[in-house]
Write a protein that holds these residues in place. Structure first.
Motif, mmCIF file in Angstrom:
data_model
loop_
_atom_site.group_PDB
_atom_site.id
_atom_site.type_symbol
_atom_site.label_atom_id
_atom_site.label_comp_id
_atom_site.label_asym_id
_atom_site.label_seq_id
_atom_site.Cartn_x
_atom_site.Cartn_y
_atom_site.Cartn_z
ATOM 1 N N PHE A 117 -9.512 -1.578 2.729
ATOM 2 C CA PHE A 117 -7.837 -2.595 2.645
ATOM 3 C C PHE A 117 -8.402 -3.731 1.594
ATOM 4 O O PHE A 117 -8.692 -4.485 1.795
ATOM 5 N N ARG A 152 -5.025 -6.950 0.592
ATOM 6 C CA ARG A 152 -3.585 -7.128 1.377
ATOM 7 C C ARG A 152 -2.892 -7.293 0.336
ATOM 8 O O ARG A 152 -4.090 -7.809 -1.126
ATOM 9 N N ASN A 203 -1.823 -3.163 1.564
ATOM 10 C CA ASN A 203 -1.769 -3.700 3.386
ATOM 11 C C ASN A 203 -0.642 -5.081 2.873
ATOM 12 O O ASN A 203 -1.791 -5.664 3.370
ATOM 13 N N ASN A 206 0.091 -3.854 6.879
ATOM 14 C CA ASN A 206 -0.810 -4.966 8.076
ATOM 15 C C ASN A 206 -0.361 -5.700 9.176
ATOM 16 O O ASN A 206 0.549 -6.922 9.003
#
Length: 292
Positions: free
Chosen positions: A105, A107, A145, A182
């Motif tokens: 992942f 961000r 995310n 997220n």
């Protein structure tokens, strides 16, 4: 069963500004916690040189830890097109960094909420920039995310897509298996919104979660809202031990369980040191066992 990682809020300046703590030092310290991984941040690294990244990954593996997510903070709401392009290129670099560490992942954010940027432009630029990052995400097998964020610690202005309505407009413009949410319940509180209502609107798209909590330094939310407005009370909110603040973690985790969530939960706590961080880890381990 979700897995648990940790983000070192109490050591951000030591890791990123004064450099009095190295990333390897933090990995050694984090290995004393009952967690499965460490959430990374680009500024933890003094270099993205492959040798340096390799040393970090080996230290993680030796400690029995992984680096599931890169907590990147791209600023896609800059009015200058060249500046936005540069942010896209940085995000692509951070995606590759996350993959090199074994993470799945990375961000993304919208950007800073500048007075001169309209809602329409900010949403359009954010969607365009994230879309431009998706081929790199697919290439490296890393899911982007987006967080309902408040403000990166090194930014001047709060997050453009802080509020639920703007956040939903942004994520509604992106449809990809390499993109999800997220969720951070405390950021909804800071925005003057109900975390459970926010979660209900995005629960089917949540791929990771930031576990944090907020405590009021004085008064009640209702009193502060009456006197200071829906978001003016934010300065009276402080990070603290998870499970001892305003968030209802039983409701949050049961909601995530109901939609089949099995991603990473990353702890954002420890502003007052490792002892409080250990309390947060113990609380979440107990609640995760109850709900999953």
């Amino acid at each position: 069963m979700p897995r648990l990682s940790v983000f070192p809020k109490c050591f951000m300046d030591a890791l990123c500004v004064t450099r009095t703590m190295s990333l390897l030092d933090w990995i050694d310290l984090a290995s004393t916690l009952d967690v499965d991984g460490i959430e990374m941040y680009p500024a933890f690294f003094t270099s993205f040189d492959p040798d340096e990244v390799g040393r970090v990954r080996r230290r993680l593996e030796d400690a029995g830890l992984t680096a599931p997510m890169m907590c990147a903070s791209p600023d896609f709401t800059q009015p200058d097109a060249a500046a936005r392009k540069a942010e896209v290129e940085k995000e692509k670099q951070w995606i590759a960094l996350s993959a090199a560490l074994g993470g799945g992942f990375c961000r993304v954010l919208s950007g800073q909420r500048r007075d001169e940027v309209s809602r329409a432009d900010g949403v359009r630029w954010t969607v365009e920039c994230i879309t431009q990052c998706l081929p790199a995400a697919e290439e490296h097998r890393v899911v982007l995310n987006i967080e309902n964020h408040y403000k990166d610690g090194f930014w001047r202005y709060p997050e453009f897509a802080q509020g639920l309505d703007v956040f939903l407009e942004v994520i509604g413009g992106i449809d990809s298996p390499w993109f999800g949410v997220n969720f951070d319940p405390s950021n909804a509180i800071v925005a003057g919104e109900d975390p459970l209502l926010f979660l209900d609107k995005v629960k089917h798209r949540v791929v990771t979660m930031h576990a944090s909590d907020r405590h009021l330094t004085s008064g009640t939310i209702e009193d502060l809202r009456r006197h200071e407005g829906s978001t003016g009370y934010a300065r009276n909110l402080r990070h603290g031990v998870i499970g001892q603040g305003l968030n209802d973690y039983d409701a949050i985790l049961s909601t995530l369980r109901a939609v089949g969530f099995d991603g990473w939960i990353s702890i954002e706590d420890g502003e007052n040191g490792m002892d409080e961080l250990r309390e947060s880890v113990a609380f979440l381990r107990r609640k995760m066992a109850e709900h999953f």
